[in-house]
Design a protein around this motif. Structure first.
Motif, mmCIF file in Angstrom:
data_model
loop_
_atom_site.group_PDB
_atom_site.id
_atom_site.type_symbol
_atom_site.label_atom_id
_atom_site.label_comp_id
_atom_site.label_asym_id
_atom_site.label_seq_id
_atom_site.Cartn_x
_atom_site.Cartn_y
_atom_site.Cartn_z
ATOM 1 N N LYS A 52 -63.801 17.202 -71.106
ATOM 2 C CA LYS A 52 -64.101 15.987 -71.838
ATOM 3 C C LYS A 52 -63.861 16.190 -73.341
ATOM 4 O O LYS A 52 -63.364 15.333 -74.035
ATOM 5 N N THR A 53 -64.245 17.357 -73.813
ATOM 6 C CA THR A 53 -64.184 17.629 -75.241
ATOM 7 C C THR A 53 -63.249 18.800 -75.500
ATOM 8 O O THR A 53 -63.659 19.943 -75.587
ATOM 9 N N ASN A 54 -61.972 18.476 -75.638
ATOM 10 C CA ASN A 54 -60.973 19.507 -75.877
ATOM 11 C C ASN A 54 -60.750 19.684 -77.370
ATOM 12 O O ASN A 54 -59.891 19.071 -77.972
ATOM 13 N N LYS A 55 -61.505 20.572 -77.941
ATOM 14 C CA LYS A 55 -61.443 20.695 -79.391
ATOM 15 C C LYS A 55 -60.643 21.908 -79.832
ATOM 16 O O LYS A 55 -60.895 22.480 -80.890
ATOM 17 N N ASN A 56 -59.661 22.320 -78.980
ATOM 18 C CA ASN A 56 -58.868 23.504 -79.322
ATOM 19 C C ASN A 56 -59.741 24.713 -79.633
ATOM 20 O O ASN A 56 -59.415 25.526 -80.482
ATOM 21 N N GLN A 57 -60.870 24.785 -78.941
ATOM 22 C CA GLN A 57 -61.771 25.905 -79.163
ATOM 23 C C GLN A 57 -61.212 27.153 -78.502
ATOM 24 O O GLN A 57 -60.243 27.099 -77.765
ATOM 25 N N ASP A 58 -61.884 28.249 -78.734
ATOM 26 C CA ASP A 58 -61.567 29.443 -77.963
ATOM 27 C C ASP A 58 -62.064 29.257 -76.540
ATOM 28 O O ASP A 58 -62.856 28.347 -76.254
ATOM 29 N N THR A 59 -61.613 30.120 -75.664
ATOM 30 C CA THR A 59 -61.956 29.991 -74.244
ATOM 31 C C THR A 59 -63.461 29.980 -74.019
ATOM 32 O O THR A 59 -63.973 29.169 -73.255
ATOM 33 N N GLU A 60 -64.145 30.879 -74.693
ATOM 34 C CA GLU A 60 -65.587 30.983 -74.494
ATOM 35 C C GLU A 60 -66.280 29.655 -74.808
ATOM 36 O O GLU A 60 -67.162 29.219 -74.067
ATOM 37 N N GLY A 61 -65.855 29.022 -75.891
ATOM 38 C CA GLY A 61 -66.431 27.740 -76.248
ATOM 39 C C GLY A 61 -66.078 26.641 -75.266
ATOM 40 O O GLY A 61 -66.904 25.794 -74.936
ATOM 41 N N GLN A 62 -64.851 26.685 -74.782
ATOM 42 C CA GLN A 62 -64.428 25.684 -73.790
ATOM 43 C C GLN A 62 -65.243 25.805 -72.515
ATOM 44 O O GLN A 62 -65.612 24.804 -71.902
ATOM 45 N N ILE A 63 -65.511 27.027 -72.113
ATOM 46 C CA ILE A 63 -66.325 27.249 -70.918
ATOM 47 C C ILE A 63 -67.723 26.677 -71.130
ATOM 48 O O ILE A 63 -68.254 25.965 -70.282
ATOM 49 N N LEU A 64 -68.315 26.995 -72.262
ATOM 50 C CA LEU A 64 -69.673 26.532 -72.537
ATOM 51 C C LEU A 64 -69.744 25.010 -72.540
ATOM 52 O O LEU A 64 -70.682 24.420 -71.998
ATOM 53 N N ASP A 65 -68.747 24.396 -73.117
ATOM 54 C CA ASP A 65 -68.662 22.935 -73.143
ATOM 55 C C ASP A 65 -68.580 22.349 -71.735
ATOM 56 O O ASP A 65 -69.309 21.423 -71.390
ATOM 57 N N ALA A 66 -67.693 22.910 -70.945
ATOM 58 C CA ALA A 66 -67.514 22.430 -69.578
ATOM 59 C C ALA A 66 -68.773 22.665 -68.762
ATOM 60 O O ALA A 66 -69.232 21.791 -68.020
ATOM 61 N N ALA A 67 -69.360 23.843 -68.930
ATOM 62 C CA ALA A 67 -70.572 24.189 -68.186
ATOM 63 C C ALA A 67 -71.707 23.236 -68.545
ATOM 64 O O ALA A 67 -72.475 22.817 -67.679
ATOM 65 N N LYS A 68 -71.784 22.887 -69.835
ATOM 66 C CA LYS A 68 -72.801 21.950 -70.274
ATOM 67 C C LYS A 68 -72.685 20.646 -69.497
ATOM 68 O O LYS A 68 -73.660 20.151 -68.922
ATOM 69 N N ASN A 69 -71.496 20.098 -69.451
ATOM 70 C CA ASN A 69 -71.286 18.830 -68.754
ATOM 71 C C ASN A 69 -71.662 18.916 -67.277
ATOM 72 O O ASN A 69 -72.370 18.054 -66.757
ATOM 73 N N VAL A 70 -71.203 19.949 -66.627
ATOM 74 C CA VAL A 70 -71.449 20.056 -65.184
ATOM 75 C C VAL A 70 -72.922 20.353 -64.890
ATOM 76 O O VAL A 70 -73.545 19.673 -64.073
ATOM 77 N N PHE A 71 -73.491 21.332 -65.562
ATOM 78 C CA PHE A 71 -74.893 21.683 -65.323
ATOM 79 C C PHE A 71 -75.830 20.514 -65.631
ATOM 80 O O PHE A 71 -76.792 20.279 -64.915
ATOM 81 N N GLN A 72 -75.546 19.798 -66.711
ATOM 82 C CA GLN A 72 -76.457 18.721 -67.076
ATOM 83 C C GLN A 72 -76.393 17.562 -66.096
ATOM 84 O O GLN A 72 -77.368 16.840 -65.921
ATOM 85 N N LYS A 73 -75.259 17.382 -65.447
ATOM 86 C CA LYS A 73 -75.170 16.309 -64.451
ATOM 87 C C LYS A 73 -75.679 16.750 -63.090
ATOM 88 O O LYS A 73 -76.346 15.986 -62.393
ATOM 89 N N LYS A 74 -75.379 17.986 -62.707
ATOM 90 C CA LYS A 74 -75.660 18.418 -61.341
ATOM 91 C C LYS A 74 -76.863 19.345 -61.211
ATOM 92 O O LYS A 74 -77.334 19.570 -60.103
ATOM 93 N N GLY A 75 -77.307 19.920 -62.322
ATOM 94 C CA GLY A 75 -78.383 20.903 -62.227
ATOM 95 C C GLY A 75 -77.863 22.256 -61.777
ATOM 96 O O GLY A 75 -76.731 22.380 -61.327
ATOM 97 N N MET A 76 -78.700 23.269 -61.901
ATOM 98 C CA MET A 76 -78.304 24.623 -61.507
ATOM 99 C C MET A 76 -77.856 24.677 -60.044
ATOM 100 O O MET A 76 -76.795 25.194 -59.728
ATOM 101 N N ASP A 77 -78.667 24.146 -59.147
ATOM 102 C CA ASP A 77 -78.362 24.252 -57.715
ATOM 103 C C ASP A 77 -77.146 23.430 -57.310
ATOM 104 O O ASP A 77 -76.385 23.832 -56.437
#
Lengths: 204, 204
Positions: free
Chosen positions: A3-28
């Motif tokens: 959703k948010t492609n800010k030309n970040q480094d990979t680590e930041g891109q992962i954190l961004d993506a993880a935020k979106n998925v975890f916040q919608k679906k939860g850990m489980d």
DNA sequence: GTCTATAGCCAGATAGAC
DNA sequence: GTCTATCTGGCTATAGAC
């Protein structure tokens, strides 16, 4: 895909993506594959950077909590009067959450799942405390500015009125028979409505 | 193993066990094995009676919702004045939820996960509507009993103040630095506190 | 109706080439 | 650092004996 492609480094891109998925679906409910897809990279990279799903989750959680904490500090540790605080907090908080709608539910849900998380966070320096707010309420009650009310109860009332609609959005939408747009309008009105409701109740 | 061993038939024992596990862990976090253990029977029996995890979950969900709906009807479709309703609802609801503490969070969480559930339930006859309540608020405002307020906003305020503390229990406990016992005392006080807070705000 | 055993799948994690 | 391929374990669901 992210959703948010800010030309970040990979680590930041992962954190961004993880935020979106975890916040919608939860850990489980979240899947590492889905996070990898959202980040536009490979599943193995998630483990390369964060070792495990658990650790990636904790990174997202801490991050989310450190966004929310300063918001609460505004109502707890600001120097203005209770009335001012209530007005400012209500307006600011609703604006803030409208930009991060999954945040409160995510925090609450995952704290319910694992209350031990709280202990970790509580030790961090930025963790807001209630002391100042309680004293201030007591003072203003004594001075006759406010009707008698317990600071803890008032605090619960304030956060309930502000946070609950965002936690229970589908429920509210269902009862009121409104869609996304109607919900946004409703929340917009609440920016002043809620403050007025509280002030009405506590001011002498 | 089951919390509530009422010498029921197997089907009832399963539903009871499933309720406990699903309400604590959610659909994604729950394990069929854990439900079987809690019911004191075998995993295969769950499928014999309910075919799939999904169907067992839906049985639990409908059951939970049909417990909650009558509570809401008290505030929406009762014949007393708004003030009376607020007082009764607040006291009754907090008593009710203290006996089923996982219920509101379970409903909210699973509606967030799958908003389609709501459509199913909405069609059932027992589903509470807001019409009467809105009209009544409008009337009492016109008569000068209440200060001007929108019925929808008032409804949201009432349920927020009553439900939120039970949804965000770990958060509240953390901020207020209280344990189970302290939380119960706090909620006991809220039975009158919340009604007073609302009435203070809306009554002329 | 109730059990044991197992099929079949899916997800998290790792090995190893590049 | 990044990828593909694969291991391993755990989970839902079913087959089949009793």
């Amino acid at each position: 895909m992210a959703k948010t492609n800010k030309n970040q480094d990979t680590e930041g891109q992962i954190l961004d993506a993880a935020k979106n998925v975890f916040q919608k679906k939860g850990m489980d409910g979240a899947r590492m594959q889905e996070i990898a897809d959202a980040a536009g990279i490979n599943k193995a990279m998630l483990h390369y950077y964060y070792r495990s799903k658990q650790l990636l989750f904790e990174a997202v959680f801490s991050n989310a909590f450190s966004l929310l904490a300063p918001q609460l500090n505004k109502i707890l540790n600001d120097d203005s009067s209770i009335e001012e605080k209530v007005k400012n907090f209500t307006s600011n908080y609703i604006s803030f959450i409208s930009k991060h709608p999954y945040l409160p539910n995510f925090i609450i849900q995952e704290l319910n799942r694992n209350p031990k998380f709280f202990e970790k966070i509580q030790k961090s320096a930025a963790f807001p405390t209630l002391e100042k707010f309680k004293n201030q309420v007591e003072e203003e009650v004594e001075k006759g500015i406010l009707k008698p009310i317990d600071g803890e109860q008032l605090f619960i009332n304030i956060i309930s009125l502000n946070i609950f609609p965002f936690v229970a959005t589908p429920l509210i939408k269902g009862f009121l028979k409104i869609d996304d747009k109607g919900f946004k309008q409703l929340m917009e009105r609440r920016k002043t409505e809620v403050a007025g409701f509280i002030i009405n109740s506590i001011k002498k």
